[in-house]
Structure formats: structure tokens, C-alpha cells
Design an enzyme around this catalytic site. Structure first.
Site, PDB file in Angstrom:
ATOM      1  N   ASP A  98       0.862  -1.173   0.000  1.00 47.27           N
ATOM      2  CA  ASP A  98       0.000   0.000   0.000  1.00 47.27           C
ATOM      3  C   ASP A  98       0.899   1.223   0.000  1.00 47.27           C
ATOM      4  O   ASP A  98       1.919   1.250   0.696  1.00 47.27           O
ATOM      5  CB  ASP A  98      -0.857   0.006   1.276  1.00 47.27           C
ATOM      6  CG  ASP A  98      -2.322   0.210   0.984  1.00 47.27           C
ATOM      7  OD1 ASP A  98      -2.631   1.255   0.403  1.00 47.27           O
ATOM      8  OD2 ASP A  98      -3.131  -0.650   1.355  1.00 47.27           O
ATOM      9  N   ASP A 201      -3.061   4.493  -2.537  1.00 47.90           N
ATOM     10  CA  ASP A 201      -4.153   4.826  -1.638  1.00 47.90           C
ATOM     11  C   ASP A 201      -4.730   6.209  -1.977  1.00 47.90           C
ATOM     12  O   ASP A 201      -3.985   7.190  -2.042  1.00 47.90           O
ATOM     13  CB  ASP A 201      -3.615   4.836  -0.201  1.00 47.90           C
ATOM     14  CG  ASP A 201      -4.688   5.144   0.822  1.00 47.90           C
ATOM     15  OD1 ASP A 201      -5.620   4.348   0.936  1.00 47.90           O
ATOM     16  OD2 ASP A 201      -4.582   6.186   1.505  1.00 47.90           O
ATOM     17  N   GLU A 260      -6.429   2.916  -5.963  1.00 49.88           N
ATOM     18  CA  GLU A 260      -7.726   2.921  -5.279  1.00 49.88           C
ATOM     19  C   GLU A 260      -8.514   4.138  -5.779  1.00 49.88           C
ATOM     20  O   GLU A 260      -8.248   5.269  -5.379  1.00 49.88           O
ATOM     21  CB  GLU A 260      -7.547   3.012  -3.762  1.00 49.88           C
ATOM     22  CG  GLU A 260      -8.885   2.917  -3.046  1.00 49.88           C
ATOM     23  CD  GLU A 260      -8.945   3.654  -1.713  1.00 49.88           C
ATOM     24  OE1 GLU A 260      -9.812   3.333  -0.900  1.00 49.88           O
ATOM     25  OE2 GLU A 260      -8.118   4.574  -1.489  1.00 49.88           O
ATOM     26  N   HIS A 338     -10.669  -4.008   3.463  1.00 49.53           N
ATOM     27  CA  HIS A 338     -10.625  -3.523   4.851  1.00 49.53           C
ATOM     28  C   HIS A 338     -11.545  -2.326   5.083  1.00 49.53           C
ATOM     29  O   HIS A 338     -11.696  -1.904   6.218  1.00 49.53           O
ATOM     30  CB  HIS A 338      -9.183  -3.153   5.202  1.00 49.53           C
ATOM     31  CG  HIS A 338      -8.689  -2.004   4.376  1.00 49.53           C
ATOM     32  ND1 HIS A 338      -8.477  -2.094   3.011  1.00 49.53           N
ATOM     33  CD2 HIS A 338      -8.401  -0.723   4.705  1.00 49.53           C
ATOM     34  CE1 HIS A 338      -8.075  -0.936   2.553  1.00 49.53           C
ATOM     35  NE2 HIS A 338      -8.016  -0.073   3.559  1.00 49.53           N
ATOM     36  N   ASP A 339     -12.116  -1.775   4.032  1.00 49.86           N
ATOM     37  CA  ASP A 339     -13.005  -0.624   4.196  1.00 49.86           C
ATOM     38  C   ASP A 339     -14.479  -1.014   4.182  1.00 49.86           C
ATOM     39  O   ASP A 339     -15.350  -0.135   4.071  1.00 49.86           O
ATOM     40  CB  ASP A 339     -12.734   0.411   3.100  1.00 49.86           C
ATOM     41  CG  ASP A 339     -11.427   1.152   3.345  1.00 49.86           C
ATOM     42  OD1 ASP A 339     -11.063   1.342   4.519  1.00 49.86           O
ATOM     43  OD2 ASP A 339     -10.762   1.534   2.369  1.00 49.86           O
TER      44      ASP A 339
END
Ligand code: GLC
Length: 558
Positions: A98, A201, A260, A338-339
Site C-alpha cells: 500500500d 491509496d 484505489e 478492509h473498508d
């Protein structure tokens, strides 16, 4: 389209704090991940994506970076990261990190100096603005984590600094060439260390509009409001992205860049992934998902109300993305990250946990694109269920709780809603075996609550498990037809998800039942070769019969 290693991969996303704790302090770590590389290889994974592991005060579990050149001590050492990278490569696999480039932690030395000395060169690494005429915040733009994007200069000066996320995560000023260079240096450091790619990100937010603008509201008051048009997908993002990616690829052309792009529609996805433009190779959008909100309770906040999937809209989104990207780039195929809450809890069927997990996986991962599997998904893992509102560590939660309570919801009803929908409920420890802490640790994990019984050890040994079905599915995905074929949506009602994959020599139909009722379906060809089946689906010539949550993948006679 030319072919690169990253066009034929299956990604596995690891939330490092929750995967495997090698030193038994309750927090997962790098050495714990290294120990599980053989497990991932066996599953059929080719690429590991790690959520951020850099040094961080952990305000946002690593997305608030205080030193990009250090590993957070709670996760391990640089030597352990080097061992992980080597182990992954020795196993013929790839690893991507990330990369948090929109903001830093407020504990990063750049921000500390920017605050301590307004004349330092680091002041201009961040975004500062004078107060509005009335002395208040510069504008009404809202933060994704609640409240305003503006907070007062911590040193007591009159200016405000900008933060799209938590106030302890100030946004970097990408108009400053020194910031652009600094972030390129960080990326190069890690690529030189041997990582194979980056997940960028929140890159869609790198450019911001003129801060003097206000988002028009009915009342004209200054209540903060999410104002995407001022800080998402602005044209300058392309230039920042291009300059960053081109610099990395000049030296390391095979570096994989997946961005992302949470709010990207299909056209923006095309714009960010056009071959030859040195932007992203692939993007991850959240705009695939569609929930059915017709049963929402309007007496309180809708923020964390559980909803079933709106199958028809989901299919429409799928078709839109597949059609737009057909000649441009590969879609990323994922059910959770994870979101968001885990797919087994959101869209799975508790009465048919195994069948529903398998059917959902089948409808997605055989499509044209790159699967991204979220740790534990291969077990059919459901959300962890917390007992305490504080476990969600989210400033929007108290607001929801207050609104639900005011509408007469009991505490347990409110907790059940949060446990069903909240991203933190999707970040529970991986379940390796049936010991006290699921083999994750010998210490109470950093996140703990009630969990369902599945675990990797039992599932690896059980030929009918979700795990072993994922293995089969990923084996099939590697065949040329599914690796390179085109996606063709077939007509069906909302009880079914049906499509064809075809290339010049082969084709296969994928038919998945999304209900508890038996369904029938007429194939566009007479079926012959069953490539994958579960849940008792059968066929005769063109007729398929599908019991609850079953599915079949079938090709015609040659
Ligand atoms: C991304 C991450 C999310 C994080 C945010 C700020 O959206 O996926 O977890 O909170 O960026 O870095």
C-alpha cells in the site's frame, strides 16, 4: 493489449495487524505473514497485497504514516520485511505494498516542522489557508471521517490546515514539486527493495480545487458537507499520477500500479488505465456494489443499516465496467476489503453459509479481471461481533448510535447493525485453527469479539470446504479461457447471475443461484463438460437445475 505478469494474477489482501501474530503480543506481524506464504501458494494466490506497514501512530491503522522508510515496530523489522519479500519471490509469487501518498501523519517530521516554523520549507508540503472573513473555517468542505476538512494550526497561528481524513492525517500539497519528488523517492526505495507493485491509496484526491469556493447548500450555513467535486478526480490528478508512475517505470518497467479509485465510474476507470499513458495498470472502484435500500428505517440514520444486495443494479454495474474496460485494462474483481464488512455477512446466507460463499465467489472471479481475495474470505469468514461501541474506533459511530437510540432501538439492536455493516467488523483476526485465539496468537488479539467457528486447519482437510472450493475455482481461473476470455452477460432475473466467457476457441457458461429456492435456466448451448459445480446443480442438454445457492460452470461439446 500487451501482456504483463500482473495481467495473470490472483491477489490476496492481508491486513497485517490481523493475519498472524508470530511474537504473541496480540498484533499480527511481518514474520507471521512470512510463515503463511506456503498456505497462500497452496490456495493459488500469486500476489500478496499488504495494507500499510510503515511507521505510524496507528490513528488509522497504518494509513497515517510518520516515517515511510521505517517499518512500524509493532509489525517487525526491516530485516523481516526483506525476508518476507525474498520468501514470496522464492515461492514464485509477487508482493505489492500500500502506498499512502495523499497525506501523512501529523507526527511525520515534515508536518511537525511545518507547524513549528511557518517559514520552513516544509510549511508548503501541506495545505494551509487563511480563515474566512468571519474568522471561521475557510469553507464548508467535509472530511470523509466526519466534520470539516479544516483544522486550526496546532501552533496557534490563524491559518487552517487541510485533512480529507482524520485531523491527525494532514493532506500533502501535490502542487509542490518537492512533495512530488519526495514521494517518488519513497516509492523508489521500496521498489529497489524488491516489491513488485504499489496500491495507490486515495490517489484520486491528490488535486484540490480553489479553497475559496463553498459548496452551495439550502440554508447557506457552513455545516461541513462532502464536496467531491472540489477534491476528487480533478484533471490535475492525471498529471501527478503520470509523473509519479512514469518515474518509477523508467527504472522498473514491470512495476504494477493498482489505484484505489473508490468513486470512479467506468469512464474514469478507463481514463486512469489507458495503455501507454503511464498511469494505473488497474483500478479498484467501490462503484460496483449496489445495496437494496428500499427497506431502510427512515426514523434514524441510514449510515450503518444492513441491506441486502440489489442484484439487478449490481449486474448493471458489472456490465458497465466490463464493457467500458474490454479494450483498455483488466477490471479488479473483489467482494470485500478492509473498508467494508465481510461479504459472507453482507450478502451470504446464514442458512447456506458454504453454498452461498461458493456461489458468490463463482459469479465474480471467473469474469474477465483480476481477483482480489480478502484474507479469510476463502474460509467463508463472517464479521467479528464486538461488544463495545468503542471497538469501532470511528467518529461517525457515536452519531449513528445516538440517532438509533433516539428512534427507540435497543443497545443490542444497534450493536447488531454496526457488527453487520461496519468496516472494523471486517478486520477481525484470521482464524487458523480451533484453539483459544484461533491460532492467530497466544495472546488476546488486538481486535476481539464473537466469531463463527470456521478455521483454516479444518477447511484445508475438508474436501467440501469453502477453502477447497476456492482452490478449485482459482485453478480454473488460470486456464487460458478464464485468464484471457471475454465477458458476455447472459439474461436472467435477479435470482440468478449468468454469463459466458469466451475466446476464439472455447466458451463456458457460468450459472449461479443467489436464492434458497431451486431455479432453472436454459443455456445458450447444449452443455457437455462440467468444469465446476457445487450445491447439487445438474444439467440435461440445455436445461440446468440449481438447488439453493448452487452453481455450475459448463462448456458445450467441441
Ligand atoms: C483509503 C484506505 C482507507 C484509509 C483512507 C485514508 O481509502 O483504504 O482504509 O482510511 O484511504 O488513508
Amino acid at each position: 493489449m500487451s501482456t504483463h505478469w500482473y495481467d495473470q494474477q490472483t491477489i490476496y489482501q492481508i491486513y497485517p495487524k490481523s493475519f498472524n501474530d508470530s511474537n504473541n503480543d496480540g498484533v499480527g506481524d511481518i514474520a507471521g505473514i512470512t510463515a503463511k506464504v506456503p498456505y497462500l501458494k497452496q490456495l493459488g494466490i500469486t500476489t500478496i497485497w499488504l495494507n500499510p506497514i510503515y511507521q505510524s501512530p496507528q490513528v488509522d491503522n497504518g494509513y497515517d504514516v510518520s516515517d515511510y522508510y521505517q517499518v512500524d515496530p509493532s509489525l517487525g523489522t526491516m530485516a523481516e520485511v526483506e525476508t518476507l519479500i525474498k520468501t514470496v519471490h522464492d515461492n514464485g509469487m509477487y508482493i505489492i505494498f500500500d502506498f499512502v501518498l495523499n497525506h501523512t501523519s501529523d507526527q511525520h517530521p515534515w508536518f511537525k516542522q511545518a507547524v513549528a516554523d511557518p517559514h520552513s520549507k516544509y510549511r508548503d508540503y501541506y495545505l494551509w489557508q487563511d480563515p474566512a472573513a468571519d474568522g471561521g473555517r475557510p469553507n464548508n468542505w467535509g472530511s470523509f471521517f466526519g466534520g470539516s476538512v479544516w483544522d486550526k494550526d496546532p501552533a496557534g497561528g490563524s491559518q487552517y490546515y487541510f485533512h480529507l481524513f482524520d485531523k491527525r492525517m494532514p493532506d500533502l500539497n501535490w502542487t509542490n514539486p518537492a512533495v512530488q519528488q519526495a514521494m517518488r523517492d519513497v516509492a523508489e526505495f521500496w521498489v529497489e527493495k524488491g516489491i513488485d507493485g504499489l496500491r495507490l491509496d486515495a490517489f484520486i484526491h491528490l488535486a484540490k480545487a480553489d479553497f475559496r469556493q463553498t459548496y452551495p447548500s439550502e440554508t447557506g450555513d457552513q455545516t461541513p458537507i462532502i464536496s467531491d467535486m472540489f477534491y476528487a478526480h480533478l484533471p490535475k490528478v492525471h498529471q501527478y499520477l503520470h509523473d509519479f508512475v512514469a518515474a518509477i517505470k523508467a527504472k522498473h518497467p514491470e512495476t504494477y500500479v493498482v489505484g484505489e479509485a473508490s468513486s470512479a465510474d467506468p469512464h474514469l476507470m478507463v481514463d486512469y488505465t489507458k495503455p501507454g499513458t503511464d498511469e494505473c495498470n488497474q483500478v479498484i472502484t467501490f462503484k460496483t456494489f449496489a445495496d437494496d435500500n428500499t427497506h431502510d428505517d427512515h426514523s434514524f440514520s441510514d449510515m450503518f443499516q444492513p441491506r441486502p444486495m440489489d442484484v439487478t443494479t449490481y449486474k448493471q454495474h458489472t456490465v458497465g465496467i466490463q464493457a467500458a474496460l474490454a479494450d483498455t485494462s483488466l477490471p479488479t474483481l473483489y467482494w470485500n476489503n478492509h473498508d467494508m464488512a465481510r461479504v459472507a455477512t453482507r450478502y451470504g446466507d446464514a442458512a447456506y453459509p458454504k453454498e452461498s460463499a461458493k456461489s458468490l465467489a463463482t459469479l465474480l472471479y471467473l469474469q474477465r479481471g483480476v481477483p482480489i481475495i480478502y484474507y479469510g474470505e476463502e474460509l467463508g469468514l463472517t464479521n467479528i461481533r464486538y461488544h463495545d461501541v468503542a471497538d469501532f474506533e470511528d467518529q461517525t459511530v457515536p452519531e449513528f448510535v445516538a440517532s438509533a437510540e433516539a428512534a427507540g432501538k435497543t443497545e443490542s439492536e444497534t450493536m447488531a447493525m454496526l457488527n453487520a455493516t461496519h468496516k472494523m467488523a471486517g478486520r477481525g483476526p484470521m482464524q487458523w485453527d480451533d484453539t483459544a485465539y484461533h491460532g492467530f496468537s497466544e495472546h488476546q488479539p488486538w481486535k476481539h469479539g464473537d466469531t463463527d467457528a470456521m478455521n483454516a486447519q479444518a477447511e484445508v482437510a475438508d474436501p467440501t470446504s469453502v477453502y477447497n472450493y476456492y482452490r478449485q475455482l482459482l485453478t480454473l481461473k488460470r486456464q487460458p479461457l478464464f485468464a484471457n476470455g471475454q465477458f458476455v452477460m447472459l439474461g436472467s432475473d435477479k435470482a440468478l447471475f449468468t454469463y459466458l466467457i469466451d475466446d476464439d476457441c472455447d466458451q463456458a457458461a457460468v450459472v449461479c443461484n443467489l436464492t434458497e429456492q431451486t431455479q432453472t435456466y436454459t443455456l445458450p448451448f447444449a452443455g457437455d463438460d462440467v468444469l465446476l459445480v457445487q450445491g447439487g446443480a445438474t444439467f440435461q442438454e440445455r436445461q440446468v437445475t440449481l438447488p439453493a445457492w448452487s452453481n455450475i460452470v459448463i462448456s458445450p461439446a467441441k
